[in-house]
Motif scaffolding. Structure first.
Motif, PDB file in Angstrom:
ATOM      1  N   LEU A  10       0.827  -1.209   0.000  1.00 17.85           N
ATOM      2  CA  LEU A  10       0.000   0.000   0.000  1.00 17.85           C
ATOM      3  C   LEU A  10       0.860   1.257   0.000  1.00 17.85           C
ATOM      4  CD1 LEU A  10      -2.781  -1.009   2.558  1.00 17.85           C
ATOM      5  CD2 LEU A  10      -2.936  -0.979   0.075  1.00 17.85           C
ATOM      6  N   GLU A  11       1.922   1.261   0.781  1.00 19.75           N
ATOM      7  CA  GLU A  11       2.806   2.424   0.817  1.00 19.75           C
ATOM      8  C   GLU A  11       3.494   2.618  -0.530  1.00 19.75           C
ATOM      9  OE1 GLU A  11       6.637   4.233   3.307  1.00 19.75           O
ATOM     10  OE2 GLU A  11       5.647   2.389   4.002  1.00 19.75           O
ATOM     11  N   ALA A  12       3.929   1.515  -1.123  1.00 15.56           N
ATOM     12  CA  ALA A  12       4.540   1.598  -2.449  1.00 15.56           C
ATOM     13  C   ALA A  12       3.528   2.104  -3.472  1.00 15.56           C
ATOM     14  CB  ALA A  12       5.072   0.228  -2.859  1.00 15.56           C
ATOM     15  N   GLY A  13       2.279   1.656  -3.355  1.00 18.98           N
ATOM     16  CA  GLY A  13       1.238   2.106  -4.271  1.00 18.98           C
ATOM     17  C   GLY A  13       1.016   3.602  -4.219  1.00 18.98           C
ATOM     18  N   ASP A  14       1.063   4.167  -3.028  1.00 17.39           N
ATOM     19  CA  ASP A  14       0.914   5.627  -2.879  1.00 17.39           C
ATOM     20  C   ASP A  14       2.036   6.369  -3.599  1.00 17.39           C
ATOM     21  OD1 ASP A  14      -1.401   5.455  -1.409  1.00 17.39           O
ATOM     22  OD2 ASP A  14      -0.410   5.621   0.537  1.00 17.39           O
ATOM     23  N   ILE A  19       3.820   9.592  -8.717  1.00 15.45           N
ATOM     24  CA  ILE A  19       4.609   9.729  -9.949  1.00 15.45           C
ATOM     25  C   ILE A  19       3.713   9.551 -11.178  1.00 15.45           C
ATOM     26  CG2 ILE A  19       6.532   8.730 -11.260  1.00 15.45           C
ATOM     27  CD1 ILE A  19       7.687   7.914  -8.450  1.00 15.45           C
ATOM     28  N   TYR A  20       2.767   8.648 -11.095  1.00 13.33           N
ATOM     29  CA  TYR A  20       1.819   8.359 -12.191  1.00 13.33           C
ATOM     30  C   TYR A  20       1.027   9.607 -12.586  1.00 13.33           C
ATOM     31  CZ  TYR A  20      -1.879   5.500 -14.504  1.00 13.33           C
ATOM     32  OH  TYR A  20      -2.766   4.924 -15.377  1.00 13.33           O
ATOM     33  N   ALA A  21       0.797  10.478 -11.611  1.00 12.09           N
ATOM     34  CA  ALA A  21      -0.052  11.651 -11.838  1.00 12.09           C
ATOM     35  C   ALA A  21       0.683  12.791 -12.550  1.00 12.09           C
ATOM     36  CB  ALA A  21      -0.610  12.149 -10.511  1.00 12.09           C
ATOM     37  N   ARG A  22       1.972  12.629 -12.756  1.00 13.55           N
ATOM     38  CA  ARG A  22       2.741  13.703 -13.407  1.00 13.55           C
ATOM     39  C   ARG A  22       3.594  13.123 -14.522  1.00 13.55           C
ATOM     40  NH1 ARG A  22       7.834  12.869 -11.488  1.00 13.55           N
ATOM     41  NH2 ARG A  22       8.139  12.198  -9.299  1.00 13.55           N
ATOM     42  N   ASP A  23       4.323  13.983 -15.202  1.00 14.19           N
ATOM     43  CA  ASP A  23       5.248  13.516 -16.233  1.00 14.19           C
ATOM     44  C   ASP A  23       6.442  12.822 -15.583  1.00 14.19           C
ATOM     45  OD1 ASP A  23       3.654  14.589 -18.211  1.00 14.19           O
ATOM     46  OD2 ASP A  23       4.736  16.492 -18.266  1.00 14.19           O
ATOM     47  N   LYS A  90       1.773   3.558 -20.322  1.00 18.83           N
ATOM     48  CA  LYS A  90       0.590   3.843 -21.151  1.00 18.83           C
ATOM     49  C   LYS A  90      -0.514   4.537 -20.354  1.00 18.83           C
ATOM     50  CE  LYS A  90       1.234  -0.289 -24.028  1.00 18.83           C
ATOM     51  NZ  LYS A  90       0.671  -1.640 -24.330  1.00 18.83           N
ATOM     52  N   LYS A  91      -0.403   4.489 -19.034  1.00 22.53           N
ATOM     53  CA  LYS A  91      -1.397   5.053 -18.111  1.00 22.53           C
ATOM     54  C   LYS A  91      -2.788   4.451 -18.319  1.00 22.53           C
ATOM     55  CE  LYS A  91       0.974   9.287 -16.842  1.00 22.53           C
ATOM     56  NZ  LYS A  91       0.834  10.682 -16.391  1.00 22.53           N
ATOM     57  N   ASN A  92      -2.808   3.106 -18.436  1.00 24.35           N
ATOM     58  CA  ASN A  92      -4.103   2.420 -18.544  1.00 24.35           C
ATOM     59  C   ASN A  92      -4.534   1.785 -17.224  1.00 24.35           C
ATOM     60  OD1 ASN A  92      -2.659   0.023 -18.267  1.00 24.35           O
ATOM     61  ND2 ASN A  92      -2.886  -0.593 -20.404  1.00 24.35           N
ATOM     62  N   GLY A  93      -3.723   1.949 -16.178  1.00 25.78           N
ATOM     63  CA  GLY A  93      -4.103   1.488 -14.840  1.00 25.78           C
ATOM     64  C   GLY A  93      -3.867   0.028 -14.558  1.00 25.78           C
ATOM     65  N   GLU A  94      -3.496  -0.770 -15.572  1.00 27.01           N
ATOM     66  CA  GLU A  94      -3.408  -2.218 -15.392  1.00 27.01           C
ATOM     67  C   GLU A  94      -1.991  -2.643 -15.005  1.00 27.01           C
ATOM     68  OE1 GLU A  94      -5.147  -4.269 -18.688  1.00 27.01           O
ATOM     69  OE2 GLU A  94      -7.116  -3.397 -18.347  1.00 27.01           O
ATOM     70  N   PHE A  95      -1.535  -2.146 -13.878  1.00 32.35           N
ATOM     71  CA  PHE A  95      -0.235  -2.546 -13.335  1.00 32.35           C
ATOM     72  C   PHE A  95      -0.407  -2.831 -11.851  1.00 32.35           C
ATOM     73  CE2 PHE A  95      -0.566   2.060 -13.313  1.00 32.35           C
ATOM     74  CZ  PHE A  95      -0.249   2.405 -12.015  1.00 32.35           C
ATOM     75  N   THR A  96       0.524  -3.599 -11.295  1.00 30.26           N
ATOM     76  CA  THR A  96       0.374  -4.073  -9.919  1.00 30.26           C
ATOM     77  C   THR A  96       1.691  -4.006  -9.163  1.00 30.26           C
ATOM     78  OG1 THR A  96       0.839  -6.365 -10.556  1.00 30.26           O
ATOM     79  CG2 THR A  96      -1.465  -5.686 -10.563  1.00 30.26           C
ATOM     80  N   PRO A 115      -2.757  -0.227  -7.600  1.00 31.15           N
ATOM     81  CA  PRO A 115      -2.846   1.123  -7.030  1.00 31.15           C
ATOM     82  C   PRO A 115      -3.969   1.978  -7.614  1.00 31.15           C
ATOM     83  CG  PRO A 115      -0.556   0.558  -7.455  1.00 31.15           C
ATOM     84  CD  PRO A 115      -1.384  -0.515  -8.076  1.00 31.15           C
ATOM     85  N   VAL A 116      -4.160   1.953  -8.928  1.00 32.31           N
ATOM     86  CA  VAL A 116      -5.170   2.812  -9.559  1.00 32.31           C
ATOM     87  C   VAL A 116      -6.572   2.447  -9.092  1.00 32.31           C
ATOM     88  CG1 VAL A 116      -6.248   3.403 -11.762  1.00 32.31           C
ATOM     89  CG2 VAL A 116      -3.758   3.404 -11.554  1.00 32.31           C
ATOM     90  N   GLU A 117      -6.815   1.164  -8.856  1.00 27.69           N
ATOM     91  CA  GLU A 117      -8.136   0.697  -8.428  1.00 27.69           C
ATOM     92  C   GLU A 117      -8.248   0.580  -6.914  1.00 27.69           C
ATOM     93  OE1 GLU A 117      -8.909  -2.971 -10.441  1.00 27.69           O
ATOM     94  OE2 GLU A 117      -8.640  -2.103 -12.439  1.00 27.69           O
ATOM     95  N   ASP A 118      -7.135   0.757  -6.197  1.00 29.92           N
ATOM     96  CA  ASP A 118      -7.091   0.573  -4.748  1.00 29.92           C
ATOM     97  C   ASP A 118      -7.691  -0.776  -4.367  1.00 29.92           C
ATOM     98  OD1 ASP A 118      -6.546   1.140  -2.104  1.00 29.92           O
ATOM     99  OD2 ASP A 118      -8.331   2.387  -1.791  1.00 29.92           O
ATOM    100  N   THR A 119      -7.223  -1.800  -5.063  1.00 30.39           N
ATOM    101  CA  THR A 119      -7.717  -3.164  -4.869  1.00 30.39           C
ATOM    102  C   THR A 119      -6.561  -4.079  -4.506  1.00 30.39           C
ATOM    103  OG1 THR A 119      -9.527  -2.846  -6.443  1.00 30.39           O
ATOM    104  CG2 THR A 119      -8.875  -5.107  -5.993  1.00 30.39           C
ATOM    105  N   LEU A 120      -6.804  -4.941  -3.540  1.00 25.12           N
ATOM    106  CA  LEU A 120      -5.776  -5.810  -2.992  1.00 25.12           C
ATOM    107  C   LEU A 120      -6.209  -7.265  -3.123  1.00 25.12           C
ATOM    108  CD1 LEU A 120      -3.087  -5.594  -1.215  1.00 25.12           C
ATOM    109  CD2 LEU A 120      -4.612  -5.841   0.755  1.00 25.12           C
ATOM    110  N   TYR A 121      -5.320  -8.098  -3.662  1.00 30.38           N
ATOM    111  CA  TYR A 121      -5.525  -9.551  -3.696  1.00 30.38           C
ATOM    112  C   TYR A 121      -4.480 -10.183  -2.785  1.00 30.38           C
ATOM    113  CZ  TYR A 121      -8.163  -8.755  -8.036  1.00 30.38           C
ATOM    114  OH  TYR A 121      -9.067  -8.322  -8.972  1.00 30.38           O
ATOM    115  N   CYS A 122      -4.907 -11.099  -1.913  1.00 27.43           N
ATOM    116  CA  CYS A 122      -3.981 -11.761  -0.996  1.00 27.43           C
ATOM    117  C   CYS A 122      -4.247 -13.258  -0.972  1.00 27.43           C
ATOM    118  CB  CYS A 122      -4.116 -11.216   0.420  1.00 27.43           C
ATOM    119  SG  CYS A 122      -3.612  -9.494   0.595  1.00 27.43           S
TER     120      CYS A 122
END
Length: 283
Positions: A10-14, A19-23, A90-96, A115-122
């Motif tokens: 979660l911390e890494a996702g933040d 960085i994702y939100a900028r160039d 590509k900024k399509n959100g499909e990374f983990t 991170p983009v979906e704020d979804t966690l699989y464990c």
């Protein structure tokens, strides 16, 4: 261990989203795979967190650790700070963010954070799946304690799809790696199960689709590395599925029956490339 891994993801996702939100600039490694400052930031956060545990860490962004050293590791962390860097660019959100605990060559704990979906699989499967496997998904994790995340989680289970089901077989087919051998495999499946519905997502989310039961089988007859799959592999096993080695010339049916004639994908090999594999949630 699961709480430590979840908090690190979660911390890494933040940090990744900042960085994702900028160039940002993109570099390329020796193997021509892309690297961004987000990969590096995520790596540093995760490694710092996991170094508080008794186990060593192998990350995609670490300096190469010789096999002579790591072959003696019975238990260790295997990390991909961003799985799907191309999707990030590509900024399509499909990374983990992928964090796995490997024991005797088997993923026994896995955390996959989107991170983009704020979804966690464990997934946690002590003893390599022999004792009380459990897999779960939690949505809306930001700002919650670990206990609250677990309390809000939904348990995951593979589909256990059978040929008698009243819906099409759902096959995960990679958009960029659907080669002739993959198409042949899908054709063999369709000979048994009827016309298949093809679905796809980026990164390790393809394995998570099988763990969640929204896809039934995922053939990956193209290159991957151990850190690409380990965390989601643990989630699949904890949800009741398997990740088999694919052997050229074998028929698709061999991977859908749970046959002992096919082997589960191993970890901590001298060569960190995975064998081709099939992720199955079928009966």
């Amino acid at each position: 261990m699961i709480e430590t891994a979840v908090k690190a993801a979660l911390e890494a996702g933040d940090a990744i989203l900042d960085i994702y939100a900028r160039d940002f600039e993109v570099e390329f490694k020796a193997d021509e795979s892309p690297l961004t400052e987000a990969d590096t930031a995520s790596h540093e956060i995760i490694v710092q967190a996991l170094e508080t545990t008794p186990y060593p860490v192998l990350s995609e962004e670490s300096k190469a650790i010789p096999y002579a050293e790591r072959k003696s590791w019975t238990t260790y962390w295997l990390v991909d700070p961003i799985d799907g860097t191309k999707e990030f660019i590509k900024k399509n959100g499909e990374f983990t963010v992928n964090i796995a605990l490997i024991k005797d060559g088997v993923p026994v704990l896995g955390v996959v954070y989107v991170p983009v979906e704020d979804t966690l699989y464990c997934g946690v499967s002590e003893g390599g799946g022999a004792a009380s496997p459990k897999a779960w998904k939690s949505v809306g994790c930001k700002g919650k304690s670990f206990d609250a995340i677990v309390a809000d989680a939904a348990e995951l289970s593979v589909s256990n799809y059978a040929a008698s089901a009243d819906r099409p077989l759902r096959v995960v087919a990679s958009k960029s790696h659907c080669n002739d051998e993959t198409l042949k495999f899908i054709s063999e499946l369709e000979a048994t199960y009827g016309a298949a519905e093809r679905v796809s997502r980026g990164s390790s989310l393809k394995l998570c689709m099988v763990a969640e039961g929204v896809a039934d089988i995922y053939p990956r007859i193209a290159p991957t590395c151990e850190w690409d799959t380990a965390a989601a592999h643990a989630v699949v096993v904890a949800a009741g599925g398997r990740v088999f080695e694919y052997r050229n010339g074998s028929e698709a049916g061999e991977y859908t029956t749970g046959s002992d004639s096919v082997s589960d994908v191993p970890y901590n090999k001298e060569n960190l490339l995975n064998p081709y594999f099939v992720v199955s949630g079928l009966n």
